[in-house]
Design an enzyme around this catalytic site. Structure first.
Site, short mmCIF file in Angstrom:
data_model
loop_
_atom_site.label_atom_id
_atom_site.label_comp_id
_atom_site.label_asym_id
_atom_site.label_seq_id
_atom_site.Cartn_x
_atom_site.Cartn_y
_atom_site.Cartn_z
CD GLU A 178 -6.04 -6.06 -0.35
OE1 GLU A 178 -4.88 -4.81 -0.65
OE2 GLU A 178 -6.17 -6.13 -0.10
CD GLU A 220 -1.53 4.89 4.67
OE1 GLU A 220 -1.06 5.66 5.19
OE2 GLU A 220 -2.21 3.79 4.67
CB CYS A 262 -5.38 -1.78 -1.47
SG CYS A 262 -6.96 -0.97 -0.77
CB CYS A 302 -11.15 -2.04 0.74
SG CYS A 302 -9.99 -2.01 -1.71
CG ASN A 332 -0.86 -0.72 2.81
OD1 ASN A 332 0.64 -0.87 2.21
ND2 ASN A 332 -1.41 -0.29 3.87
N1 THU Z 1 -5.34 -2.08 2.72
C1 THU Z 1 -4.72 -2.43 1.90
O1 THU Z 1 -3.12 -1.63 1.46
N2 THU Z 1 -5.73 -3.56 1.35
C2 THU Z 1 -6.01 -3.69 1.89
O2 THU Z 1 -7.34 -4.78 1.37
C3 THU Z 1 -6.77 -2.92 3.11
C4 THU Z 1 -6.88 -2.19 2.94
C5 THU Z 1 -4.60 -0.58 3.41
C6 THU Z 1 -5.48 0.96 2.97
C7 THU Z 1 -4.61 1.68 3.57
O3 THU Z 1 -3.06 2.37 3.62
C8 THU Z 1 -4.61 0.78 4.86
O4 THU Z 1 -4.45 0.13 4.56
C9 THU Z 1 -4.76 1.29 6.16
O5 THU Z 1 -6.75 1.18 5.76
#
Ligand code: THU
Length: 130
Positions: A55, A44, A53, A86, A42
């Site tokens: 994935e 940000e 994310c 998500c 991920n």
């Molecule tokens: N996140 C992912 O990378 N994958 C997921 O399946 C769930 C959420 C990340 C997004 C964000 O950077 C952090 O986790 C918190 O939500």
């Protein structure tokens, strides 16, 4: 690659995660039908909604390199619960491979394997359009 190896590879991506805001690193490793593997983490952003994310990072790396046939994805998180994808990631994966497998791991590196269809019942995909 075995399921265990794909999950372990996803865990190696935790250190690449850029998570100054959530402090919630996620790693992913996606294998395509021909055995090619693409990793992701991920990433940000100060504009929170622009985060990507792990994935989708792995999926977009695969698709942009010409691989549109994901077969399995491993997702590594440091939570007590398995790191479930998500909704946006489920939808993006469903576009390319509704029948792919999803391996969700927790901080103990235990994982469960589910079919994407199980996570996306009655999903909307290319076949839904007319
Ligand atoms: N996140 C992912 O990378 N994958 C997921 O399946 C769930 C959420 C990340 C997004 C964000 O950077 C952090 O986790 C918190 O939500």
């Amino acid at each position: 690659m075995t399921d265990r190896e794909l999950v372990d590879l996803a865990f190696t991506m935790l250190e690449r995660a850029y998570v100054p805001y959530s402090k919630f690193p996620v790693g992913a490793a996606l294998e395509t039908a021909d055995g090619s593997v693409f990793t992701g983490c991920n990433v940000e952003n100060a504009a929170y909604g622009s985060a990507i994310c792990a994935e989708r990072c792995a999926l977009l790396k695969a698709v942009s390199e010409g691989h549109r046939d994901p077969a399995r994805i491993a997702i590594a998180g440091m939570g007590e619960d398995y790191c479930w994808p998500c909704g946006a990631c489920r939808q993006m994966l469903y576009e390319f491979a509704p029948d792919m497998e999803v391996l969700c791991a927790n901080r103990d590196r235990n994982f469960v394997k589910v079919a994407l269809r199980e996570l996306m019942p009655h999903g909307f995909g290319p076949a839904s359009l007319y």
